[in-house]
Design a protein around this motif. Structure first.
Motif, PDB file in Angstrom:
ATOM      1  N   LYS A 156       9.070   3.871   5.221  1.00  0.00           N
ATOM      2  CA  LYS A 156       8.281   2.646   5.160  1.00  0.00           C
ATOM      3  C   LYS A 156       7.045   2.777   6.036  1.00  0.00           C
ATOM      4  CE  LYS A 156      12.049  -0.588   4.132  1.00  0.00           C
ATOM      5  NZ  LYS A 156      12.653  -1.895   4.453  1.00  0.00           N
ATOM      6  N   GLU A 157       5.909   2.380   5.486  1.00  0.00           N
ATOM      7  CA  GLU A 157       4.662   2.425   6.239  1.00  0.00           C
ATOM      8  C   GLU A 157       4.446   1.102   6.970  1.00  0.00           C
ATOM      9  OE1 GLU A 157      -0.170   3.176   5.706  1.00  0.00           O
ATOM     10  OE2 GLU A 157       1.185   3.325   3.981  1.00  0.00           O
ATOM     11  N   LYS A 201      -2.117  -4.236  10.678  1.00  0.00           N
ATOM     12  CA  LYS A 201      -2.042  -5.677  10.902  1.00  0.00           C
ATOM     13  C   LYS A 201      -1.179  -6.329   9.822  1.00  0.00           C
ATOM     14  CE  LYS A 201      -6.685  -5.986  12.980  1.00  0.00           C
ATOM     15  NZ  LYS A 201      -8.033  -6.599  12.878  1.00  0.00           N
ATOM     16  N   ARG A 202      -0.731  -7.537  10.138  1.00  0.00           N
ATOM     17  CA  ARG A 202      -0.035  -8.397   9.183  1.00  0.00           C
ATOM     18  C   ARG A 202       1.177  -7.730   8.539  1.00  0.00           C
ATOM     19  NH1 ARG A 202      -5.178 -11.211   5.964  1.00  0.00           N
ATOM     20  NH2 ARG A 202      -6.170 -12.087   7.829  1.00  0.00           N
ATOM     21  N   ASN A 203       2.078  -7.289   9.372  1.00  0.00           N
ATOM     22  CA  ASN A 203       3.331  -6.728   8.876  1.00  0.00           C
ATOM     23  C   ASN A 203       4.393  -7.814   8.788  1.00  0.00           C
ATOM     24  OD1 ASN A 203       3.013  -3.655   8.717  1.00  0.00           O
ATOM     25  ND2 ASN A 203       2.163  -4.107  10.740  1.00  0.00           N
ATOM     26  N   TYR A 204       5.144  -7.781   7.728  1.00  0.00           N
ATOM     27  CA  TYR A 204       6.274  -8.698   7.575  1.00  0.00           C
ATOM     28  C   TYR A 204       7.501  -7.964   8.107  1.00  0.00           C
ATOM     29  CZ  TYR A 204       9.789 -11.685   5.330  1.00  0.00           C
ATOM     30  OH  TYR A 204      10.861 -12.519   5.074  1.00  0.00           O
ATOM     31  N   TYR A 205       7.714  -8.079   9.427  1.00  0.00           N
ATOM     32  CA  TYR A 205       8.713  -7.243  10.080  1.00  0.00           C
ATOM     33  C   TYR A 205      10.143  -7.560   9.623  1.00  0.00           C
ATOM     34  CZ  TYR A 205       5.150  -5.341  13.148  1.00  0.00           C
ATOM     35  OH  TYR A 205       4.035  -4.687  13.621  1.00  0.00           O
ATOM     36  N   VAL A 249       2.919   0.400  20.746  1.00  0.00           N
ATOM     37  CA  VAL A 249       2.989  -1.050  20.536  1.00  0.00           C
ATOM     38  C   VAL A 249       3.827  -1.366  19.301  1.00  0.00           C
ATOM     39  CG1 VAL A 249       1.656  -3.122  20.019  1.00  0.00           C
ATOM     40  CG2 VAL A 249       0.814  -1.496  21.722  1.00  0.00           C
ATOM     41  N   LYS A 250       3.561  -0.658  18.207  1.00  0.00           N
ATOM     42  CA  LYS A 250       4.348  -0.874  16.979  1.00  0.00           C
ATOM     43  C   LYS A 250       5.802  -0.471  17.202  1.00  0.00           C
ATOM     44  CE  LYS A 250       1.370  -2.416  13.879  1.00  0.00           C
ATOM     45  NZ  LYS A 250       0.227  -2.696  14.755  1.00  0.00           N
ATOM     46  N   THR A 251       6.026   0.592  17.935  1.00  0.00           N
ATOM     47  CA  THR A 251       7.393   1.009  18.239  1.00  0.00           C
ATOM     48  C   THR A 251       8.132  -0.084  19.008  1.00  0.00           C
ATOM     49  OG1 THR A 251       6.823   3.354  18.263  1.00  0.00           O
ATOM     50  CG2 THR A 251       8.784   2.706  19.485  1.00  0.00           C
ATOM     51  N   SER A 252       7.481  -0.692  19.969  1.00  0.00           N
ATOM     52  CA  SER A 252       8.104  -1.747  20.775  1.00  0.00           C
ATOM     53  C   SER A 252       8.473  -2.944  19.904  1.00  0.00           C
ATOM     54  CB  SER A 252       7.157  -2.174  21.894  1.00  0.00           C
ATOM     55  OG  SER A 252       6.842  -1.091  22.731  1.00  0.00           O
ATOM     56  N   ILE A 253       7.574  -3.312  19.001  1.00  0.00           N
ATOM     57  CA  ILE A 253       7.851  -4.439  18.101  1.00  0.00           C
ATOM     58  C   ILE A 253       9.038  -4.120  17.203  1.00  0.00           C
ATOM     59  CG2 ILE A 253       6.936  -5.817  16.190  1.00  0.00           C
ATOM     60  CD1 ILE A 253       4.152  -5.460  17.443  1.00  0.00           C
TER      61      ILE A 253
END
Length: 373
Positions: A225-226, A230-234, A255-259
């Protein structure tokens, strides 16, 4: 009563006649106090962590005691400021901190090519030669390695902190390649793989390269998954039954890894193990996540431990050889250019013109990173 009055009169007489002591307090002249700073003169805090191009007179060359009569180490530092600005200053400071530790006289000269165009690169090498420099640290990206091999670098010993020899089909004998091997890190992480593999990635030059390495190393990849900028539906990304009990590879910046780590726990999605490379070996991960988010998080790191005094000397110049692999690569390089590591100061070796990093695996604790023995 008569004697008492006589005593008081005599006392008042001596006090009144004694010489007064005056202490003179000298206030500074108003012209010596300084000029007040007006609000509009305060420097603005930089928005981005970018580094402006260096001017030659910005490099402070400390005069250190000479070891053997006339020893002066000369290093030319060549870099394109518009491409690698965020690495350059710290990398240069690593060189200065190393020479400070060694207590030798040195001359460091900066050659800024601005971009990675061929004419600017060749001119920088020529200028270095004309200046009497034979040792060069060239902070260019692997994108221009083919031209670097064609450029006239005769009589120069060139260290490339960002390029790994294993990724090349040809190389120069007067080049030393200092880039870490992400392939070795992925192979090390493969020890934790099971038959249910998944990957989240964010597209960039490095992560696309890692994606290719991952897909050729890990078999039976069920989910890829990419993660957008911005604007990711986590919720939709992490709430996937296929990720449960998987070996999840996070090919994303910190930052993305932490989220993603926090969102996985928030929606009770628990992979068997979560893996990542050097790109997330950073103490920021400890402050951006909770310990429970990282309970099964394993990272690869190729930076080795160095002498405490050397580390402190380099750190005093603002460099980070504990977590920043470019700084560590620069340290390995300048040490090799100085004495080919004859002193054994750096444990990381150089063989056949390539720095031989040994990746190790770490878990996180509440206080930092702990190596898995």
């Amino acid at each position: 009563m008569k004697y008492l009055l006589t005593f008081l009169l005599i006392t008042f007489f001596f006090i009144g006649c004694s010489t007064k002591q005056e202490v003179e307090i000298k206030l500074p002249n108003k012209n010596d106090i300084g000029t007040p700073i007006k609000n509009n003169e305060l420097p603005n805090k930089p928005i981005k962590d970018d580094i402006e191009p260096f001017l030659e007179d910005e490099i402070i060359e400390d005069e250190m005691p000479i070891i053997d009569n006339s020893e002066v180490m000369k290093i030319a530092f060549i870099y394109p400021s518009k491409i690698v600005a965020k690495y350059a200053k710290s990398s240069i400071n690593t060189v200065l901190g190393y020479f400070d530790y060694k207590k030798i006289r040195y001359e460091v000269k900066i050659f800024d090519t601005l971009n990675e165009d061929e004419l600017s690169i060749q001119k920088a090498f020529n200028d270095a030669k004309e200046g009497g420099f034979t040792n060069v640290i060239a902070l260019f990206t692997p994108r221009v390695i083919d031209f670097l091999h064609l450029a006239d670098t005769s009589d120069l010993k060139v260290y490339l902190p960002l390029t790994n020899k294993k990724n090349l089909t040809k190389y120069n004998n007067n080049f030393i390649y200092g880039g870490i091997s992400y392939k070795d890190q992925v192979n090390k992480l493969f020890e934790y793989s099971n038959i249910n593999n998944a990957m989240f990635y964010q597209s960039s030059f490095l992560t696309n390269k890692l994606k290719s390495i991952y897909e050729t190393t890990f078999s039976d990849v069920k989910v890829v998954k990419e993660i957008k900028n911005k604007r990711n539906y986590y919720k939709g990304i992490v709430k996937d039954y296929r990720i449960k009990n998987s070996t999840l590879f996070l090919n994303t910046p910190i930052v993305k890894t932490s989220i993603l780590l926090s969102q996985l726990r928030a929606y009770s999605i628990y992979p068997k193990v979560i893996l990542s490379t050097q790109i997330n070996y950073n103490p920021k991960i400890l402050t951006l996540t909770q310990a429970k988010d990282r309970s099964n998080f394993v990272l690869a790191n190729s930076i080795d431990v160095v002498d405490d005094e050397l580390r402190d000397s380099v750190s005093s110049y603002g460099s980070d050889i504990i977590y920043n692999w470019v700084d560590y690569s620069t340290l390995v390089g300048v040490n090799y250019l100085y004495d080919q590591n004859m002193s054994g100061l750096i444990s990381t070796k150089i063989e056949e013109n390539q720095v031989m990093y040994e990746p190790k695996l770490f878990i996180t604790t509440a206080y930092g990173f702990l190596e898995i023995k």
